[in-house]
Design a protein around this motif. Structure first.
Motif, PDB file in Angstrom:
ATOM      1  N   ARG A   1       2.638  13.917   3.252  1.00 55.45           N
ATOM      2  CA  ARG A   1       2.829  14.289   1.852  1.00 55.45           C
ATOM      3  C   ARG A   1       4.113  15.091   1.627  1.00 55.45           C
ATOM      4  O   ARG A   1       4.313  15.696   0.571  1.00 55.45           O
TER       5      ARG A   1
ATOM      6  N   ILE B   1       3.359   7.531   7.522  1.00 58.23           N
ATOM      7  CA  ILE B   1       4.258   6.378   7.424  1.00 58.23           C
ATOM      8  C   ILE B   1       5.207   6.593   6.244  1.00 58.23           C
ATOM      9  O   ILE B   1       4.762   6.834   5.126  1.00 58.23           O
TER      10      ILE B   1
ATOM     11  N   GLN C   1       9.086   9.960  -6.030  1.00 60.08           N
ATOM     12  CA  GLN C   1       9.744  10.521  -4.843  1.00 60.08           C
ATOM     13  C   GLN C   1      10.393  11.891  -5.117  1.00 60.08           C
ATOM     14  O   GLN C   1      10.772  12.584  -4.190  1.00 60.08           O
TER      15      GLN C   1
ATOM     16  N   LYS D   1      -3.180   4.831  -6.471  1.00 62.68           N
ATOM     17  CA  LYS D   1      -2.986   4.375  -5.104  1.00 62.68           C
ATOM     18  C   LYS D   1      -2.692   5.535  -4.148  1.00 62.68           C
ATOM     19  O   LYS D   1      -3.086   5.536  -2.989  1.00 62.68           O
ATOM     20  N   ARG D   2      -1.982   6.531  -4.666  1.00 62.92           N
ATOM     21  CA  ARG D   2      -1.552   7.640  -3.809  1.00 62.92           C
ATOM     22  C   ARG D   2      -2.704   8.576  -3.455  1.00 62.92           C
ATOM     23  O   ARG D   2      -2.595   9.367  -2.535  1.00 62.92           O
TER      24      ARG D   2
ATOM     25  N   ASP E   1       0.821  -1.210   0.000  1.00 68.37           N
ATOM     26  CA  ASP E   1       0.000   0.000   0.000  1.00 68.37           C
ATOM     27  C   ASP E   1       0.859   1.265   0.000  1.00 68.37           C
ATOM     28  O   ASP E   1       0.361   2.369  -0.252  1.00 68.37           O
ATOM     29  N   LEU E   2       2.141   1.106   0.325  1.00 73.52           N
ATOM     30  CA  LEU E   2       3.018   2.274   0.461  1.00 73.52           C
ATOM     31  C   LEU E   2       3.751   2.561  -0.848  1.00 73.52           C
ATOM     32  O   LEU E   2       3.773   1.738  -1.759  1.00 73.52           O
ATOM     33  N   THR E   3       4.341   3.721  -0.916  1.00 70.86           N
ATOM     34  CA  THR E   3       5.140   4.111  -2.083  1.00 70.86           C
ATOM     35  C   THR E   3       6.571   4.322  -1.620  1.00 70.86           C
ATOM     36  O   THR E   3       6.798   5.023  -0.629  1.00 70.86           O
ATOM     37  N   LYS E   4       7.517   3.708  -2.345  1.00 69.17           N
ATOM     38  CA  LYS E   4       8.894   3.763  -1.830  1.00 69.17           C
ATOM     39  C   LYS E   4       9.455   5.196  -1.856  1.00 69.17           C
ATOM     40  O   LYS E   4       9.140   5.974  -2.764  1.00 69.17           O
ATOM     41  N   ASN E   5      10.245   5.486  -0.829  1.00 63.73           N
ATOM     42  CA  ASN E   5      10.849   6.806  -0.617  1.00 63.73           C
ATOM     43  C   ASN E   5       9.828   7.933  -0.543  1.00 63.73           C
ATOM     44  O   ASN E   5      10.110   9.071  -0.897  1.00 63.73           O
ATOM     45  N   SER E   6       8.609   7.584  -0.096  1.00 62.62           N
ATOM     46  CA  SER E   6       7.571   8.592   0.054  1.00 62.62           C
ATOM     47  C   SER E   6       6.771   8.288   1.312  1.00 62.62           C
ATOM     48  O   SER E   6       6.980   7.265   1.968  1.00 62.62           O
ATOM     49  N   GLY E   7       5.821   9.196   1.591  1.00 65.06           N
ATOM     50  CA  GLY E   7       4.987   9.006   2.769  1.00 65.06           C
ATOM     51  C   GLY E   7       3.574   8.600   2.393  1.00 65.06           C
ATOM     52  O   GLY E   7       3.117   8.829   1.277  1.00 65.06           O
ATOM     53  N   SER E   8       2.866   7.966   3.364  1.00 67.95           N
ATOM     54  CA  SER E   8       1.447   7.672   3.221  1.00 67.95           C
ATOM     55  C   SER E   8       0.839   7.961   4.580  1.00 67.95           C
ATOM     56  O   SER E   8       1.559   8.152   5.556  1.00 67.95           O
ATOM     57  N   CYS E   9      -0.509   7.974   4.645  1.00 63.77           N
ATOM     58  CA  CYS E   9      -1.120   8.296   5.928  1.00 63.77           C
ATOM     59  C   CYS E   9      -2.079   7.190   6.349  1.00 63.77           C
ATOM     60  O   CYS E   9      -2.815   6.643   5.526  1.00 63.77           O
ATOM     61  N   ALA E  10      -2.063   6.858   7.648  1.00 66.43           N
ATOM     62  CA  ALA E  10      -3.000   5.858   8.173  1.00 66.43           C
ATOM     63  C   ALA E  10      -3.801   6.475   9.315  1.00 66.43           C
ATOM     64  O   ALA E  10      -3.316   7.378  10.004  1.00 66.43           O
ATOM     65  N   LEU E  11      -5.051   6.003   9.471  1.00 66.83           N
ATOM     66  CA  LEU E  11      -5.902   6.496  10.544  1.00 66.83           C
ATOM     67  C   LEU E  11      -5.946   5.433  11.641  1.00 66.83           C
ATOM     68  O   LEU E  11      -6.192   4.260  11.364  1.00 66.83           O
TER      69      LEU E  11
ATOM     70  N   MET F   1      -1.529  22.316  -3.385  1.00 68.61           N
ATOM     71  CA  MET F   1      -1.928  22.195  -1.986  1.00 68.61           C
ATOM     72  C   MET F   1      -2.214  23.575  -1.402  1.00 68.61           C
ATOM     73  O   MET F   1      -1.427  24.500  -1.559  1.00 68.61           O
TER      74      MET F   1
ATOM     75  N   PHE G   1       0.898  15.350  -6.276  1.00 66.84           N
ATOM     76  CA  PHE G   1      -0.505  14.980  -6.432  1.00 66.84           C
ATOM     77  C   PHE G   1      -1.152  15.721  -7.602  1.00 66.84           C
ATOM     78  O   PHE G   1      -2.367  15.756  -7.729  1.00 66.84           O
TER      79      PHE G   1
ATOM     80  N   GLN H   1      -6.890   9.519   1.256  1.00 65.57           N
ATOM     81  CA  GLN H   1      -6.550  10.250   2.479  1.00 65.57           C
ATOM     82  C   GLN H   1      -5.818   9.289   3.424  1.00 65.57           C
ATOM     83  O   GLN H   1      -4.788   9.628   3.981  1.00 65.57           O
ATOM     84  N   PHE H   2      -6.370   8.084   3.579  1.00 64.32           N
ATOM     85  CA  PHE H   2      -5.766   7.104   4.498  1.00 64.32           C
ATOM     86  C   PHE H   2      -5.590   5.764   3.781  1.00 64.32           C
ATOM     87  O   PHE H   2      -6.473   5.353   3.026  1.00 64.32           O
ATOM     88  N   VAL H   3      -4.463   5.085   4.042  1.00 66.46           N
ATOM     89  CA  VAL H   3      -4.253   3.779   3.409  1.00 66.46           C
ATOM     90  C   VAL H   3      -5.183   2.722   3.992  1.00 66.46           C
ATOM     91  O   VAL H   3      -5.370   1.665   3.403  1.00 66.46           O
ATOM     92  N   ASN H   4      -5.739   3.004   5.167  1.00 66.48           N
ATOM     93  CA  ASN H   4      -6.497   1.956   5.851  1.00 66.48           C
ATOM     94  C   ASN H   4      -7.923   2.380   6.195  1.00 66.48           C
ATOM     95  O   ASN H   4      -8.553   1.781   7.058  1.00 66.48           O
TER      96      ASN H   4
ATOM     97  N   VAL I   1      -0.790  17.127   7.037  1.00 65.63           N
ATOM     98  CA  VAL I   1      -0.143  16.999   5.726  1.00 65.63           C
ATOM     99  C   VAL I   1       1.246  16.355   5.759  1.00 65.63           C
ATOM    100  O   VAL I   1       1.853  16.171   4.698  1.00 65.63           O
TER     101      VAL I   1
ATOM    102  N   GLN J   1      -3.863  10.435  13.230  1.00 59.20           N
ATOM    103  CA  GLN J   1      -3.334  10.254  11.872  1.00 59.20           C
ATOM    104  C   GLN J   1      -1.826  10.029  11.971  1.00 59.20           C
ATOM    105  O   GLN J   1      -1.107  10.832  12.553  1.00 59.20           O
TER     106      GLN J   1
END
Lengths: 110, 842
Positions: free
Chosen positions: A59, A32, B543, B801-802, A10-20, B555, B551, B805-808, A56, A29
């Motif tokens: 991102r 990751i 990256q 995929k990107r 679910d993640l992207t390499k060398n980047s961030g993602s967000c989980a709740l 922003m 995106f 708002q939230f992956v989960n 944010v 929040q």
């Protein structure tokens, strides 16, 4: 105790993602960061930018400054350490979450 | 006490400089300026450029509105007829009377026309004013041959003008050589050779005895040596004479050979009357250059204040390009002084001549003549002006260096008083105080001191001084892009191009250290895009994308995004406008018209972006790249299609250009515009690339800027047909993309470009670097590989995929809170958020 958050894919390499995450009835929040070329590979910080006042941080761009792994706020570009959560330019910091990869899952250790 | 009444007679360059200096000084004066020409002051030095595509308005140094703003009472198109020194009034030919406390005569000079029989017939003209140019143009129309009488500086300028008008140009000079005042015989002969190579015919030692009507052409000139020359027109440029009649009539003292006598304070024999510029004579010498004129104006203004300065003479050294030939003359250029000893270097293969005159003991520079190569001018001038001791083997100053590196005077050897820019009177001390005041670059110093913004001849010297000073105070002039790469952006570009590197990981592994950062990553992302033009969200590239590119939206402060579809040239179908409205309503987006003739939709949630774009793409929209360092918009006016004044189809041209360059990633954003006529409604002269329609094609302007630091674009080429226009823009943009620093707009890039406009024109138009074909091919690659990034993304699962708002979780960000204002939503302020939270609890 470990909580499974999501899968590595679910993640992207060398980047961030967000989980709740819901902890003690409170929603949180977590940003990751997935850096496959580092030893630790996954890093977790709070997603709230205390300077820009918005959710944010996931991102932002990751990189290094003087060997310290950092993420830059996408709003005003201050750098925060991925390891300590401390801001390099100002008196501010982000909460740090200990993450790990187990069976292709991202898990929160606590 | 009532205001001091100052009347200025004459609104040439020097008169104007006086008015502007006085109006912005502490002196409380009521200023009236009276000008004989109908237009306010203009740049006479660059007069011949009007034949080279410039409009007379491009030469303007001021406007009536500007004088209004300064509170100056301007009276143009009327000559002063007389001065009444007792009543302290002046009366104009038009009958108006002005009274003065102080009177300033800046009447300038007029061209000397030799009293040859026949000199006063039609098509015998002068070269001095913009109105003269119009007459020359009219006379030259459809004709073949033109003669300039006078082989001095102005005469050669004028010959260039005739040549540009398409005439066979001849120069007729009474003396044995060209530019006899400034050059020695050797230099004069070399200049002649070079000018004749350019197709101008030179006739020296010719005394004209009669001008009669010709057989093949309109006129025939008969010379004392029994030769003759037929021509269609004659322009006299045989020197100038001061306009001093007004002063003579008022019984002011005049010089033996004319000119109003002044003292070191620029006062005439009447203490309430000053004279400045070319109408004045100081110690039997008339200063016929603009810089000394400006110094006189400043000295004359200072006499009205407590801080008085004198004008005791000025250096008449000069460096210029005549018909493209570099010519320099310093001090005693011919070595006339008794103890002068000369070094002479003459290269008849490359047509270079240099003469350096030094004192008998070999210690000091007395003067120099340079023809064909002026690279040594700045160094020699500094030795001369500052009386610096010469090194041993002073001849090295003019000899070509064997190792290829020209010897130059270390700028640290210059005293603080050394003049760096003579146009704006900026000394080395001024440059250093500007750096003390916080200037960090050549561009900073230029905008702070105006140095190198006049003729630009001192640009290289200025750069040396600034670089030396910055280095000396430990400001490392470090051009590395960041700690991860010991290279400039330009070097990284070359490395990536020549080694065919397509990913950041490979580049940093081979040529850098660490993990990269938010400085080098976007810069490399931009380089990769300019070179290979792959989708910005490809897995190796994502990256590298900064906040907005990441995106593909902009922003906003609360973490939501704004969406801007492309509207080429601002032309839009009604159906598309309806769709924009429907999308804005459906996703509850704040709508605003942008300055670039399109629509910005604000407040989009990250996870709504793909759906919003699907709807827009279905309606025929493409991404507008508002989020990218790349082409934003090509603004246009409606042009000849609708407008009563338009001369070309500006909308059609703008659409074609926008489609050609959309998606080109560059060091910074790019804005363009196309105007359909000189009224310039599209404001093209404030853009990176500006195009203005003419009756014969298109004029191209480059490197303008609006925003924080506005810059008027430079006229780059005129009357181009569309294929040539596109060719030049291709080359220009790619050259910028290759050589600029990161986040450097074309305007600052240009300010820092050594050699300035002539250099850039040489590279783009004449292909002086031999890279034009390469630049065009590279641009064509970018054009051929264009894709709408959003169109590709919405059909690619991995890229989508990107956009969650939230992956989960499917929840929204609960910190985004909107309130309503003027019928639309906007982000809530902190206070509003607190109030809303309080309400929710209670």
């Amino acid at each position: 105790m470990s909580t499974v958050i999501c899968k590595v894919e679910d993640l992207t390499k060398n980047s961030g993602s967000c989980a709740l995450l819901t902890q003690n009835g409170q929603q949180q929040q977590i940003a990751i960061y997935y850096l496959p070329n580092t030893e630790q590979k996954v890093f977790g910080l709070g997603n709230w930018d205390p300077i820009g006042q918005a959710n944010v941080m996931s991102r932002g761009m990751v990189g290094s400054i003087d060997d310290e792994l950092v993420v830059a706020s996408p709003l005003y570009k201050q750098h925060f350490s991925l390891v300590t959560g401390k801001c390099l330019e100002q008196d501010a910091s982000l909460p740090v979450y200990e993450l790990a990869i187990e069976d292709q899952n991202i898990v929160l250790k606590s | 006490m009532s205001k001091l009444k100052v009347v200025v007679v004459g609104n040439g360059m020097v008169g104007h400089h006086y008015v502007e200096t006085l109006a912005t000084s502490d002196v409380d004066a009521e200023i009236t300026v009276i000008g004989g020409e109908t237009r306010p002051a203009y740049d006479r030095v660059h007069l011949s450029e009007v034949f080279d595509g410039k409009e007379p308005s491009d030469l303007a140094m001021t406007t009536r509105e500007h004088y209004d703003d300064l509170g100056v009472n301007a009276h143009f198109g009327d000559f002063v007829a007389s001065i009444d020194r007792d009543a302290k009034t002046v009366t104009t030919v038009g009958g108006q009377q002005f009274s003065y406390d102080k009177l300033v005569l800046a009447t300038g000079s007029y061209p000397f026309i030799p009293p040859v029989p026949g000199h006063d017939q039609a098509h015998c003209l002068a070269y001095r004013t913009i109105d003269d140019l119009a007459e020359i143009k009219a006379s030259a129309k459809g004709k073949k041959v033109g003669v300039v009488v006078g082989g001095g500086l102005l005469g050669l300028e004028c010959a260039n003008a005739l040549k540009n008008l398409g005439l066979e140009a001849h120069v007729v000079e009474f003396a044995p050589g060209l530019m006899g005042v400034q050059l020695d015989d050797g230099g004069s002969q070399m200049l002649r050779r070079k000018i004749e190579d350019l197709g101008v015919k030179v006739h020296t030692s010719k005394a004209t005895q009669l001008i009669s009507s010709g057989d093949q052409h309109r006129l025939k000139m008969e010379f004392a040596d029994d030769t003759e020359l037929e021509t269609d027109m004659i322009v006299f440029s045989a020197g100038i004479r001061p306009y001093d009649q007004l002063a003579r009539d008022a019984d002011l003292k005049v010089g033996e050979r004319g000119g109003i006598e002044i003292d070191y304070q620029c006062k005439t024999s009447d203490e309430n009357i000053f004279a400045i510029g070319e109408c004045a004579v100081l110690g039997n010498f008339i200063y016929g250059l603009v810089a000394p004129g400006y110094r006189m104006a400043e000295a004359a203004v200072s006499q009205l204040s407590d801080d008085k300065v004198s004008f005791t003479g000025a250096d008449m050294s000069t460096k210029l390009k005549l018909l493209g030939v570099d010519v320099g003359s310093i001090g005693d250029s011919k070595g006339l002084a008794e103890d002068s000893r000369a070094f002479v270097f003459s290269d008849e293969r490359d047509d270079v001549y240099k003469r350096l005159n030094v004192s008998a003991d070999g210690k000091k520079v007395l003067g120099a003549t340079l023809v064909g190569d002026c690279d040594d001018y700045d160094t020699i001038l500094q030795y001369y002006l500052n009386d610096i001791d010469l090194p041993e083997n002073a001849e090295n100053l003019i000899l070509p260096a064997l190792d290829g590196e020209a010897p130059s005077l270390g700028v640290d050897a210059l005293p603080m008083t050394a003049s760096i820019c003579s146009c704006h009177n900026v000394s080395k001390g001024d440059v250093i105080s500007a750096i003390d005041g916080g200037c960090q670059s050549v561009a900073d110093v230029k905008s702070c001191t105006s140095a190198a913004t006049g003729c630009g001849g001192c640009a290289a010297l200025l750069k040396n001084v600034v670089d030396f000073e910055l280095t000396a105070r430990g400001v490392e002039v470090n051009t590395d892009i960041c700690e991860h790469f010991k290279h400039t952006r330009q070097e990284l570009f070359t490395i990536a191009q020549s080694s065919q590197i397509k990913t950041f990981d490979e580049l940093i592994e081979k040529h850098g250290t660490g993990h990269g950062c938010d400085i080098c990553k976007p810069a490399v992302g931009s380089i990769m895009a300019s070179l290979w033009n792959e989708h910005v969200l490809e897995s190796d590239l994502v990256q590298l994308q900064d906040t907005n590119d990441n995106f593909m939206a902009n922003m906003q402060k609360d973490g939501t995004y704004s969406v801007v579809p492309r509207v080429p040239a601002g032309e839009i179908l009604p159906e598309q406008l309806i769709v924009l409205g429907q999308v804005a309503k459906k996703y509850d987006l704040y709508s605003k018209i942008t300055g670039g003739q399109r629509v910005d939709l604000f407040g989009a949630k990250l996870n709504d972006l793909p759906d919003i774009w699907s709807a827009l793409i279905d309606a025929g929209f493409e991404t507008g790249h508002a989020y990218a360092k790349s082409l934003r918009t090509v603004k246009s006016c409606v042009g000849s299609t609708w407008c009563r004044y338009g001369v070309q189809d500006s909308v059609g041209q703008a659409i074609d250009i926008e489609h050609r360059y959309k998606g080109l990633r560059s060091p910074h954003k790019l804005k363009m515009a196309v105007s359909g006529c000189t009224r310039e409604c599209a404001e093209a002269q404030s853009k990176d690339v500006g195009i203005i329609a003419t009756e014969n094609g298109w004029n191209l302007y480059v490197c303008g800027n609006g925003g924080m630091k506005p810059r008027h674009a430079d006229l780059f080429a005129t009357d181009l047909d569309t294929p040539t226009l596109i060719k030049y823009i291709d080359r220009f943009l790619m050259f910028y993309v290759r050589t600029a620093d990161r986040l450097q707009r074309t305007s600052t890039w240009f300010e820092n470009l050594e050699g300035g406009l002539p250099y850039l024109q040489d590279v783009i138009i004449n292909d002086s670097l031999g890279i034009a074909e390469d630049l065009e091919a590279q641009m064509q690659h970018v054009v051929n590989t264009y894709q709408c990034e959003w169109k590709t993304a919405i059909t690619d699962k991995e890229k989508l995929k990107r956009f969650t708002q939230f992956v989960n979780s499917d929840k929204d960000d609960d910190a985004v809170i909107m309130v309503e204002e003027r019928g639309q939503k906007r982000p809530a302020t902190d206070a509003e958020k607190k109030r809303l939270a309080f309400k929710a609890v209670s």
